[in-house]
Motif scaffolding. Sequence first.
Motif, PDB file in Angstrom:
ATOM      1  N   ASP A 124       0.862  -1.183   0.000  1.00  0.00           N
ATOM      2  CA  ASP A 124       0.000   0.000   0.000  1.00  0.00           C
ATOM      3  C   ASP A 124       0.900   1.235   0.000  1.00  0.00           C
ATOM      4  O   ASP A 124       1.176   1.840   1.041  1.00  0.00           O
ATOM      5  CB  ASP A 124      -0.923  -0.014   1.222  1.00  0.00           C
ATOM      6  N   ASP A 125       1.368   1.601  -1.188  1.00  0.00           N
ATOM      7  CA  ASP A 125       2.333   2.696  -1.311  1.00  0.00           C
ATOM      8  C   ASP A 125       1.741   4.043  -0.926  1.00  0.00           C
ATOM      9  O   ASP A 125       2.439   4.900  -0.383  1.00  0.00           O
ATOM     10  CB  ASP A 125       2.871   2.749  -2.735  1.00  0.00           C
ATOM     11  N   THR A 126       0.461   4.233  -1.218  1.00  0.00           N
ATOM     12  CA  THR A 126      -0.184   5.495  -0.835  1.00  0.00           C
ATOM     13  C   THR A 126      -0.215   5.634   0.678  1.00  0.00           C
ATOM     14  O   THR A 126       0.104   6.696   1.236  1.00  0.00           O
ATOM     15  CB  THR A 126      -1.611   5.550  -1.411  1.00  0.00           C
ATOM     16  N   LEU A 127      -0.561   4.560   1.369  1.00  0.00           N
ATOM     17  CA  LEU A 127      -0.559   4.560   2.835  1.00  0.00           C
ATOM     18  C   LEU A 127       0.846   4.800   3.366  1.00  0.00           C
ATOM     19  O   LEU A 127       1.043   5.561   4.318  1.00  0.00           O
ATOM     20  CB  LEU A 127      -1.102   3.236   3.354  1.00  0.00           C
ATOM     21  N   GLY A 128       1.843   4.156   2.748  1.00  0.00           N
ATOM     22  CA  GLY A 128       3.213   4.279   3.244  1.00  0.00           C
ATOM     23  C   GLY A 128       3.702   5.711   3.257  1.00  0.00           C
ATOM     24  O   GLY A 128       4.267   6.190   4.253  1.00  0.00           O
ATOM     25  N   VAL A 129       3.494   6.415   2.159  1.00  0.00           N
ATOM     26  CA  VAL A 129       3.913   7.821   2.115  1.00  0.00           C
ATOM     27  C   VAL A 129       3.072   8.648   3.085  1.00  0.00           C
ATOM     28  O   VAL A 129       3.577   9.585   3.712  1.00  0.00           O
ATOM     29  CB  VAL A 129       3.808   8.370   0.684  1.00  0.00           C
ATOM     30  N   GLY A 130       1.816   8.273   3.237  1.00  0.00           N
ATOM     31  CA  GLY A 130       0.975   8.964   4.214  1.00  0.00           C
ATOM     32  C   GLY A 130       1.510   8.825   5.621  1.00  0.00           C
ATOM     33  O   GLY A 130       1.495   9.794   6.406  1.00  0.00           O
ATOM     34  N   LEU A 131       1.997   7.632   5.976  1.00  0.00           N
ATOM     35  CA  LEU A 131       2.596   7.427   7.298  1.00  0.00           C
ATOM     36  C   LEU A 131       3.811   8.333   7.486  1.00  0.00           C
ATOM     37  O   LEU A 131       4.012   8.917   8.560  1.00  0.00           O
ATOM     38  CB  LEU A 131       3.014   5.963   7.468  1.00  0.00           C
ATOM     39  N   ALA A 132       4.630   8.445   6.435  1.00  0.00           N
ATOM     40  CA  ALA A 132       5.816   9.297   6.511  1.00  0.00           C
ATOM     41  C   ALA A 132       5.428  10.760   6.707  1.00  0.00           C
ATOM     42  O   ALA A 132       5.997  11.463   7.560  1.00  0.00           O
ATOM     43  CB  ALA A 132       6.651   9.133   5.237  1.00  0.00           C
ATOM     44  N   LEU A 133       4.458  11.223   5.939  1.00  0.00           N
ATOM     45  CA  LEU A 133       4.032  12.617   6.059  1.00  0.00           C
ATOM     46  C   LEU A 133       3.392  12.890   7.416  1.00  0.00           C
ATOM     47  O   LEU A 133       3.615  13.957   8.022  1.00  0.00           O
ATOM     48  CB  LEU A 133       3.060  12.969   4.933  1.00  0.00           C
ATOM     49  N   ASP A 134       2.576  11.959   7.907  1.00  0.00           N
ATOM     50  CA  ASP A 134       1.959  12.144   9.221  1.00  0.00           C
ATOM     51  C   ASP A 134       3.015  12.302  10.299  1.00  0.00           C
ATOM     52  O   ASP A 134       2.886  13.148  11.201  1.00  0.00           O
ATOM     53  CB  ASP A 134       1.058  10.947   9.559  1.00  0.00           C
ATOM     54  N   GLU A 135       4.083  11.506  10.219  1.00  0.00           N
ATOM     55  CA  GLU A 135       5.160  11.592  11.197  1.00  0.00           C
ATOM     56  C   GLU A 135       5.858  12.943  11.118  1.00  0.00           C
ATOM     57  O   GLU A 135       6.127  13.585  12.144  1.00  0.00           O
ATOM     58  CB  GLU A 135       6.165  10.459  10.974  1.00  0.00           C
TER      59      GLU A 135
END
Length: 230
Positions: free
Chosen positions: A53-64
């Motif tokens: 889930d690449d969209t989720l992965g980048v979202g996790l990075a941005l949220d952090e």
Amino acid sequence: IRRMLEQGSSGLLLSPVQGTCPDTLREIVQGNFPTVCFSRRLEDESFDSVVSDDTLGVGLALDELVNLGHKRIAWIGGGQATSTARARYRGFETAMNRHDLPLERGRIERIAETSLEAGRRAMVEILKHSPDVTAVACFSDLLALGAASACREAGRSVGGDISIIGHDDLEQSAFFEPGLSSVKVAKEDIGRSAARLLLDRIEAPEASPVHEVVPPSLILRGTTGPCPTA
């Protein structure tokens, strides 16, 4: 692939490269030959697939990064014509919009290369056009490590003055100083799922296509820290 078919293979596990045409692949495998795509999917999704889930992965990075107080966030990479590139950049755009942060041209380098040198060059351009940037999300670990090198050359403390997060969590990334924060793709889970889907497809070649998405996780190391100007 044709040689595999000639040798009587029972099925095919395939990670599509940039430019893989679904019609061409269908012509090669001839009809309903059991085929599963992994890591990347094809545009028409007529073949079984399992991807991160690449969209989720980048979202996790941005949220952090946002939780650490960063607002001036840049992006490097994701310029390839692949499902992975599209999904990761979409994750960046979606997360930036969700946090009501601007997508500024001078902070976005959508390059197709994924080398250390490409990451270094992209970071040089970002620092030139947006010197106030405090965080960078990258399409891959290699780009992120190249970006970190450019920051050090510019006198920026990585993890202090500027935070960087990569993607894929390569084994080498933990051994750099500081260790690279990265989105960890669950490669073993993807491999197991792909093998299971292929065995299922061999048993039921006429069944409808199945598409699975495996969630990634965020690994935090020394290249991320609080925004220095928060």
